[in-house]
Enzyme design. Structure first.
Site, PDB file in Angstrom:
ATOM      1  N   VAL A 184       9.393  12.888  -0.533  1.00 45.23           N
ATOM      2  CA  VAL A 184       8.782  12.946   0.799  1.00 45.23           C
ATOM      3  C   VAL A 184       7.703  14.028   0.830  1.00 45.23           C
ATOM      4  CG1 VAL A 184       9.227  13.386   3.253  1.00 45.23           C
ATOM      5  CG2 VAL A 184      10.898  12.105   1.881  1.00 45.23           C
ATOM      6  N   ALA A 185       6.591  13.727   1.507  1.00 51.11           N
ATOM      7  CA  ALA A 185       5.476  14.674   1.651  1.00 51.11           C
ATOM      8  C   ALA A 185       5.080  15.254   0.305  1.00 51.11           C
ATOM      9  CB  ALA A 185       5.845  15.793   2.628  1.00 51.11           C
ATOM     10  N   ALA A 186       4.802  14.350  -0.636  1.00 50.35           N
ATOM     11  CA  ALA A 186       4.625  14.772  -2.028  1.00 50.35           C
ATOM     12  C   ALA A 186       3.375  14.223  -2.683  1.00 50.35           C
ATOM     13  CB  ALA A 186       5.860  14.358  -2.847  1.00 50.35           C
ATOM     14  N   GLY A 187       2.449  13.642  -1.906  1.00 44.39           N
ATOM     15  CA  GLY A 187       1.229  13.113  -2.490  1.00 44.39           C
ATOM     16  C   GLY A 187       1.396  11.770  -3.176  1.00 44.39           C
ATOM     17  N   LYS A 231       2.520   5.552  -5.199  1.00 51.31           N
ATOM     18  CA  LYS A 231       1.228   5.626  -5.884  1.00 51.31           C
ATOM     19  C   LYS A 231       1.017   7.040  -6.428  1.00 51.31           C
ATOM     20  CE  LYS A 231      -1.320   8.345  -3.007  1.00 51.31           C
ATOM     21  NZ  LYS A 231      -1.968   9.642  -3.396  1.00 51.31           N
ATOM     22  N   ASP A 265      -3.942   5.290   3.715  1.00 50.80           N
ATOM     23  CA  ASP A 265      -3.378   4.802   2.454  1.00 50.80           C
ATOM     24  C   ASP A 265      -2.673   3.449   2.589  1.00 50.80           C
ATOM     25  OD1 ASP A 265      -4.226   6.901   0.885  1.00 50.80           O
ATOM     26  OD2 ASP A 265      -2.347   8.013   0.993  1.00 50.80           O
ATOM     27  N   ALA A 313       2.172   8.788  -1.216  1.00 52.56           N
ATOM     28  CA  ALA A 313       2.022   7.751  -0.185  1.00 52.56           C
ATOM     29  C   ALA A 313       3.354   7.125   0.204  1.00 52.56           C
ATOM     30  CB  ALA A 313       1.037   6.665  -0.630  1.00 52.56           C
ATOM     31  N   GLY A 314       4.427   7.910   0.201  1.00 54.93           N
ATOM     32  CA  GLY A 314       5.756   7.374   0.511  1.00 54.93           C
ATOM     33  C   GLY A 314       5.838   6.757   1.896  1.00 54.93           C
TER      34      GLY A 314
END
Length: 291
Positions: free
Chosen positions: A96-99, A11, A137, A101-102
């Site tokens: 990963v950890a990128a805003g 997302k 999320d 919602a992985g």
């Protein structure tokens, strides 16, 4: 059913506003959430030994109870007293950890898959109600599409389909601490500029990409960009190469750009590749499950 393979879709936030800070430390938000056609592949296989195990293509990811996929499987298996187990294989592509919602979308896929494999017959709404126990999320990642998210992100209102366009997604080789971003926002909360979320909703309804991009805003940019100026540099590169609009997603550091011409999007991708500013770069499209 012994095995199922699913696409766990990423997302982006077309608009992100923080409207208040709750006594429990959580933040009240108003966000426009949008699914894009960038995905992880989640394969769930039924096992007979009662264990919940996991493998992944990224060695640095945990494959124990710290992973939301394991938490999601455990939630349903324990609730329904299932004696069998599952093995989850995660092929990771979403940064990963990128805003984006992985982790939440992977957990959503596991909830969906375990529901199917064991024929639990839970509705999408029932899965969303359980998903919020794993993360704010997760319910949205089960619902997908275009939505207004309020509360701490778990109160969802479906919106009309987002305007179709090309989407360029760029993640620089840096990590952003979400806690640091929100702590910095708290310190200057009274002085930030809040985006026009209602204006964005009107633009989506009117299918007006130009107006939507003029209204796009992410209140967290005001604190994340000073900490990581490369985010602004990536946005500028996208705009200089034909993006109608560009913005940071979530607390960052991922930046996306909307393009009304796929040739411009490809040119921007080439420019960003040449710049050396980004570690991961994807050209994709808007996903909408209402069509």
């Amino acid at each position: 059913m012994d095995s199922i393979s699913l696409k766990a879709l990423a997302k982006i936030n077309i608009g992100l506003d923080v409207t208040g800070i709750r006594e429990d430390g959580y933040h009240e938000v108003r966000m426009i959430m949008q699914t894009v056609n960038l995905f992880d592949k989640v394969t769930i296989t039924r096992t007979t030994d009662g264990s919940i195990t996991m493998s992944t293509n990224l060695k640095f990811l945990p494959v124990n109870d710290d992973n939301l996929c394991i938490k999601a499987a455990k939630l349903l298996i324990e609730e329904f007293g299932i004696k069998e187990g599952v093995h989850i294989d995660l092929e990771k592509h979403i940064p990963v950890a990128a805003g984006m919602a992985g982790g939440s979308t992977d957990a959503a896929a596991v909830l969906f898959g375990v529901n199917k494999i064991f024929n639990l017959k839970l509705s999408k709404t029932a899965l969303m109600e359980r998903g919020v126990k794993i993360g704010a999320d997760v319910p949205y990642c089960i619902m997908r599409g275009t939505a207004l998210a309020e509360g701490i992100g778990e109160v969802l209102s479906p919106l009309p389909p987002m305007i179709k366009c090309s989407v360029l997604i760029a993640k620089p080789g840096i990590s952003v601490s979400t806690k640091q971003v929100y702590d910095s926002l708290d310190a200057c909360f009274d002085n930030v500029t809040h985006p026009d979320i209602d204006g964005l909703i009107d633009d989506i309804k009117a299918e007006d990409l130009q107006s939507l991009c003029s209204h796009m805003g992410n209140v967290l940019e005001e604190v994340t960009i000073p900490l990581h100026p490369v985010i602004a540099d990536i946005k500028k590169c996208m705009m200089d190469n034909g993006a109608v609009g560009s913005m940071m997603s979530g607390s960052g550091p991922t930046v996306f750009g909307f393009f009304d011409d796929n040739r411009k999007a490809k040119a921007a991708k080439e420019a960003l590749t040449a710049s050396g500013m980004v570690k991961q770069l994807y050209l994709t499209t808007i996903f909408n499950n209402k069509i």
